[in-house]
Design an enzyme around this catalytic site. Sequence first.
Site, PDB file in Angstrom:
ATOM      1  N   HIS A  71       6.916 -10.208   2.229  1.00  0.00           N
ATOM      2  CA  HIS A  71       6.343  -8.881   2.510  1.00  0.00           C
ATOM      3  C   HIS A  71       5.175  -9.112   3.454  1.00  0.00           C
ATOM      4  CE1 HIS A  71       8.431  -6.973  -1.013  1.00  0.00           C
ATOM      5  NE2 HIS A  71       8.343  -8.213  -1.482  1.00  0.00           N
ATOM      6  N   ARG A  73       3.836  -6.829   5.411  1.00  0.00           N
ATOM      7  CA  ARG A  73       2.954  -5.640   5.380  1.00  0.00           C
ATOM      8  C   ARG A  73       2.753  -4.928   6.711  1.00  0.00           C
ATOM      9  NH1 ARG A  73       3.568  -5.675   0.065  1.00  0.00           N
ATOM     10  NH2 ARG A  73       2.222  -7.062  -1.094  1.00  0.00           N
ATOM     11  N   ASN A 103       9.341  -2.407   2.330  1.00  0.00           N
ATOM     12  CA  ASN A 103       8.308  -1.554   1.713  1.00  0.00           C
ATOM     13  C   ASN A 103       6.989  -1.627   2.473  1.00  0.00           C
ATOM     14  OD1 ASN A 103       8.023  -4.219   0.778  1.00  0.00           O
ATOM     15  ND2 ASN A 103       7.073  -3.602  -1.138  1.00  0.00           N
ATOM     16  N   HIS A 185      16.183  -5.833  -6.026  1.00  0.00           N
ATOM     17  CA  HIS A 185      15.118  -6.102  -7.003  1.00  0.00           C
ATOM     18  C   HIS A 185      15.648  -5.580  -8.322  1.00  0.00           C
ATOM     19  CE1 HIS A 185      10.701  -6.271  -8.190  1.00  0.00           C
ATOM     20  NE2 HIS A 185      11.349  -5.846  -9.251  1.00  0.00           N
ATOM     21  N   ASP A 312       9.057 -14.364  -2.153  1.00  0.00           N
ATOM     22  CA  ASP A 312       8.506 -13.034  -2.435  1.00  0.00           C
ATOM     23  C   ASP A 312       7.019 -13.008  -2.077  1.00  0.00           C
ATOM     24  OD1 ASP A 312       8.283 -10.410  -3.181  1.00  0.00           O
ATOM     25  OD2 ASP A 312       8.319 -10.775  -5.331  1.00  0.00           O
TER      26      ASP A 312
HETATM   27  O1  DOR Z   1       5.201  -8.333  -7.243  1.00  0.00           O
HETATM   28  C1  DOR Z   1       5.772  -7.791  -6.326  1.00  0.00           C
HETATM   29  N1  DOR Z   1       5.111  -7.384  -5.230  1.00  0.00           N
HETATM   30  N2  DOR Z   1       7.105  -7.601  -6.387  1.00  0.00           N
HETATM   31  C2  DOR Z   1       7.747  -6.837  -5.489  1.00  0.00           C
HETATM   32  O2  DOR Z   1       8.927  -6.648  -5.629  1.00  0.00           O
HETATM   33  C3  DOR Z   1       7.017  -6.189  -4.401  1.00  0.00           C
HETATM   34  C4  DOR Z   1       5.820  -6.945  -4.076  1.00  0.00           C
HETATM   35  C5  DOR Z   1       4.890  -6.268  -3.106  1.00  0.00           C
HETATM   36  O3  DOR Z   1       5.376  -5.759  -2.107  1.00  0.00           O
HETATM   37  O4  DOR Z   1       3.686  -6.277  -3.357  1.00  0.00           O
END
Ligand code: DOR
Length: 454
Positions: A71, A73, A103, A185, A312
């Site tokens: 991620h 961001r 996301n 997920h 992750d």
């Molecule tokens: O702990 C998590 N954080 N699991 C996820 O699936 C998303 C992630 C996040 O984007 O912060």
Amino acid sequence: MPVVKCPQQMKTSSMVIRNALVVSSSDTQSADILIRNGRIEAVGSAVGSADEEIDARGLHALPGALDPQVHFRDPGMQWKEDLESGSRAAAAGGVTAFFDMPNTVPNTTTRELMAEKKQIASRKCLVNYGFFIGATSDNLTELNAVENVPGIKIFMAASTGSLLISDRRDVEHIFANGKRLIAVHSEDQAIIEANKAQYAGSTNVEDHMRIRSADAALASTRFLVEMARKYERRLHILHLTTRDEVEYLRAEKIAGLISTELCPQHFLLKAPDDYERLGTYAQMNPPIRTAEHGAALWQGLKDGVIDCMATDHAPHSREEKDKPFGEAPAGMPGVETLMPLMLHQANQGRCRVNDVVKWLCEKPVQLYGVQAKGRIAPGFDADIVLVDLKQTKTIRDGQLHSKCNWSPYNGWEIQGWPVITLVNGNVVFRDGEFFDEVKGREVVFRNQSEGGSG
Ligand code: DOR
């Protein structure tokens, strides 16, 4: 530390890496590697000369790792990370390609938003990249029409951000209509909600694993396996965390149709110790669990029930993580520490360096059908990491390259580190220094014409 003679000009058209110990999942051989125009041209003992040369005596040459779940961001939450900082952390950790999750803000749920994200990446990424498209309950056309992606991402339980499909009928509709890989997920939102009510008001961060219980993970995984079987649809279950799922998948997984992955934190960190040590910094989804789950996951990886590794990598700022349990977001960084942590396991005799190559480099490439990556062999892209298996360093908050500036492994002494990272034939990282004149590229997936990958 071996002597490394390396070009000052990092953009080169041809290069030889001399005397490396070249590692694949099946063997380790001393060889020279000739690289021309970003591709590996020859591997052997008399490969000829080139414009530039690296003397890699004493170093192991591994294919660059592909981290299939990060991620970064970008766009929208750049105070936590962006595609530049995330990809630099990747390069420093020997990760030469990544697949980023949808996301972000906005969520990557349309062809247009995907094109924008790829644009940003082409300007900022030091390593190679791919992006998942995020599923909602009403974007099926986009999911199936978008081009060159690792797959569709479904959140079956709420995590960071607003992407969530908790109604199983909506999930089934996606499985029933289309061909490309679906990565999920896998936690059951209804079970989590019921547990939440039971632990309402708890200030004990360890309750995180009771709220997001092993039952919630298994229930969702069972449903997904049924869906994959019913529609013969390629399913990848993201970050497995329970012994229960390992045992279930040992019996039910169909090779080629269903795959899964393990994150280092789910077997290296454990309850209750790491919740006590890290507090909300240990919180992630799905959660860190007890040692017995960790042991089963490690065994599952060694047996092949679990196919590959991922991180992750989900950074949040200290300010966010310092909030109390219930308000702090879930997620922890990991892209830079994946390969060192795994080389350390090999150094400790828990696995072989060849296994590390299998889990971090070869398998993710195979599972997602990525072209020309994951091996040091003629015709493959020159994404190569030179690692010093003898180098020992302590992981320190503030010394890694993620913007979040902390690591759950702070203080861990680790043996086995990348010293040089090449992406498409260019040195992008060497002994702590980055060379970002040349950017990474979008990876290419096979079978996209059929709407699928893998
Ligand atoms: O702990 C998590 N954080 N699991 C996820 O699936 C998303 C992630 C996040 O984007 O912060």
